[in-house]
Design a protein around this motif. Structure first.
Motif, PDB file in Angstrom:
ATOM      1  N   ASN A 224       0.813  -1.208   0.000  1.00  0.00           N
ATOM      2  CA  ASN A 224       0.000   0.000   0.000  1.00  0.00           C
ATOM      3  C   ASN A 224       0.847   1.258   0.000  1.00  0.00           C
ATOM      4  O   ASN A 224       0.560   2.225  -0.697  1.00  0.00           O
ATOM      5  CB  ASN A 224      -0.917   0.017   1.226  1.00  0.00           C
ATOM      6  CG  ASN A 224      -2.031  -1.005   1.140  1.00  0.00           C
ATOM      7  OD1 ASN A 224      -2.192  -1.687   0.143  1.00  0.00           O
ATOM      8  ND2 ASN A 224      -2.790  -1.116   2.205  1.00  0.00           N
ATOM      9  N   SER A 225       1.907   1.268   0.812  1.00  0.00           N
ATOM     10  CA  SER A 225       2.651   2.507   1.011  1.00  0.00           C
ATOM     11  C   SER A 225       3.422   2.931  -0.230  1.00  0.00           C
ATOM     12  O   SER A 225       3.553   4.122  -0.503  1.00  0.00           O
ATOM     13  CB  SER A 225       3.604   2.363   2.200  1.00  0.00           C
ATOM     14  OG  SER A 225       4.562   1.349   1.959  1.00  0.00           O
ATOM     15  N   SER A 226       3.927   1.993  -0.999  1.00  0.00           N
ATOM     16  CA  SER A 226       4.696   2.350  -2.186  1.00  0.00           C
ATOM     17  C   SER A 226       3.829   3.078  -3.207  1.00  0.00           C
ATOM     18  O   SER A 226       4.209   4.129  -3.735  1.00  0.00           O
ATOM     19  CB  SER A 226       5.319   1.101  -2.808  1.00  0.00           C
ATOM     20  OG  SER A 226       6.050   1.437  -3.965  1.00  0.00           O
ATOM     21  N   ALA A 227       2.647   2.532  -3.494  1.00  0.00           N
ATOM     22  CA  ALA A 227       1.743   3.167  -4.451  1.00  0.00           C
ATOM     23  C   ALA A 227       1.290   4.529  -3.938  1.00  0.00           C
ATOM     24  O   ALA A 227       1.161   5.488  -4.715  1.00  0.00           O
ATOM     25  CB  ALA A 227       0.540   2.267  -4.713  1.00  0.00           C
ATOM     26  N   THR A 228       1.050   4.641  -2.629  1.00  0.00           N
ATOM     27  CA  THR A 228       0.586   5.894  -2.056  1.00  0.00           C
ATOM     28  C   THR A 228       1.689   6.942  -2.064  1.00  0.00           C
ATOM     29  O   THR A 228       1.440   8.128  -2.321  1.00  0.00           O
ATOM     30  CB  THR A 228       0.075   5.663  -0.625  1.00  0.00           C
ATOM     31  OG1 THR A 228      -0.913   4.618  -0.641  1.00  0.00           O
ATOM     32  CG2 THR A 228      -0.548   6.925  -0.050  1.00  0.00           C
ATOM     33  N   ARG A 229       2.932   6.538  -1.804  1.00  0.00           N
ATOM     34  CA  ARG A 229       4.049   7.474  -1.850  1.00  0.00           C
ATOM     35  C   ARG A 229       4.237   8.033  -3.259  1.00  0.00           C
ATOM     36  O   ARG A 229       4.444   9.232  -3.450  1.00  0.00           O
ATOM     37  CB  ARG A 229       5.331   6.782  -1.381  1.00  0.00           C
ATOM     38  CG  ARG A 229       6.525   7.737  -1.283  1.00  0.00           C
ATOM     39  CD  ARG A 229       7.798   7.004  -0.898  1.00  0.00           C
ATOM     40  NE  ARG A 229       7.702   6.398   0.419  1.00  0.00           N
ATOM     41  CZ  ARG A 229       7.629   5.093   0.652  1.00  0.00           C
ATOM     42  NH1 ARG A 229       7.627   4.228  -0.363  1.00  0.00           N
ATOM     43  NH2 ARG A 229       7.563   4.629   1.882  1.00  0.00           N
ATOM     44  N   ASP A 230       4.148   7.164  -4.249  1.00  0.00           N
ATOM     45  CA  ASP A 230       4.273   7.625  -5.636  1.00  0.00           C
ATOM     46  C   ASP A 230       3.151   8.605  -5.988  1.00  0.00           C
ATOM     47  O   ASP A 230       3.372   9.598  -6.686  1.00  0.00           O
ATOM     48  CB  ASP A 230       4.240   6.432  -6.589  1.00  0.00           C
ATOM     49  CG  ASP A 230       5.474   5.548  -6.477  1.00  0.00           C
ATOM     50  OD1 ASP A 230       6.476   5.999  -5.874  1.00  0.00           O
ATOM     51  OD2 ASP A 230       5.434   4.412  -6.982  1.00  0.00           O
ATOM     52  N   LEU A 231       1.943   8.305  -5.514  1.00  0.00           N
ATOM     53  CA  LEU A 231       0.810   9.188  -5.774  1.00  0.00           C
ATOM     54  C   LEU A 231       1.026  10.556  -5.125  1.00  0.00           C
ATOM     55  O   LEU A 231       0.689  11.588  -5.712  1.00  0.00           O
ATOM     56  CB  LEU A 231      -0.473   8.546  -5.254  1.00  0.00           C
ATOM     57  CG  LEU A 231      -1.750   9.381  -5.348  1.00  0.00           C
ATOM     58  CD1 LEU A 231      -2.085   9.698  -6.800  1.00  0.00           C
ATOM     59  CD2 LEU A 231      -2.914   8.642  -4.676  1.00  0.00           C
TER      60      LEU A 231
END
Length: 252
Positions: A224-231
């Motif tokens: 979850n955190s990787s996609a959210t950080r990129d966003l």
């Protein structure tokens, strides 16, 4: 949090009870889409991301605007980049927790997990917009959400899809769902795929992992955190004023 009544003997997605008063500040635990939105998305899974984006601006836009006003009052002279970083950190932490919200196994739990993640990400984007003095209540933010979350490649197609979803929402309100009802399992799978697309590729993998016994072991909160950080980085790039200095990359 309660389960919606089973339809045809098949368990539906667990959904939170609707609230008449949306929250006015970021909270310390992930929140999922309101129950009425879940109903709308189940009735029209093809346009689930568009329904979520429209509802997020209506429901979460005021929250983001109030947060920005309060944050500036509490931190005189704070920069827009600093506020955006605060919002990103807050919702990145919530995204890490969102995979454990439902407590449900199988497809219903997986769909709820990715829905909570997509909703958390939408909250973050609107808060970052507010940090840069971009109106989080404006209808254009729904378009931004769909492009930033890579549901659509360009704003024109996002606006067209939002218009279709809004029309279907009005028609459903006037005339009900109507038509032949599809099997709930098929609806749930399509809804899960569309929400996972909105939340990020890794969210789709996480959803599959929750459905397949044993596969979830290889996935953790990083999904979850990787996609959210990129966003968050894409959102900063969109809303930061042109010509403004770009801060050093953030690591959370």
């Amino acid at each position: 949090m309660t389960d919606t009544p089973p339809v045809g003997g098949t368990p539906a997605v667990p959904t939170p009870q609707p609230s008449d008063n949306p929250p006015t500040a970021p909270v310390d635990a992930p929140e999922g889409p309101p129950a009425r939105l879940w109903d709308r998305m189940r009735a029209d899974p093809q346009y689930a991301p568009e329904h979520l984006a429209l509802e997020a601006v209506r429901r979460l836009g005021p929250e983001a605007a109030q947060w920005a006003v309060r944050a500036r009052a509490d931190q005189p002279g704070v920069s827009a980049d600093a506020l955006a970083d605060q919002a990103a950190r807050k919702f990145l932490n919530l995204a890490r927790l969102s995979g454990a919200v439902s407590g449900a196994a199988g497809l219903p739990g997986a769909v709820l997990d990715v829905g909570v993640l997509a909703w958390t990400q939408a909250r973050m984007v609107l808060h970052i917009a507010a940090a840069y003095d971009v109106d989080p209540l404006h209808s254009d933010r729904a378009t931004d959400l769909l492009v930033l979350q890579r549901v659509h490649k360009v704003a024109e197609s996002a606006r067209l899809a939002l218009g279709v979803a809004a029309g279907r929402e009005r028609a459903h309100a006037l005339f009900g769902r109507g038509g032949r009802q599809r099997p709930l399992g098929h609806v749930m799978l399509k809804l899960g795929v569309r929400l996972a697309q909105m939340a990020g590729v890794r969210a789709a993998k996480r959803m599959v992992a929750k459905i397949v016994p044993g596969a979830a072991i290889v996935l953790g909160t990083w999904a979850n955190s990787s996609a959210t950080r990129d966003l968050a980085e894409r959102s900063r790039a969109l809303y930061r004023p042109r010509g403004a200095a770009v801060p050093e990359p953030r690591h959370h």
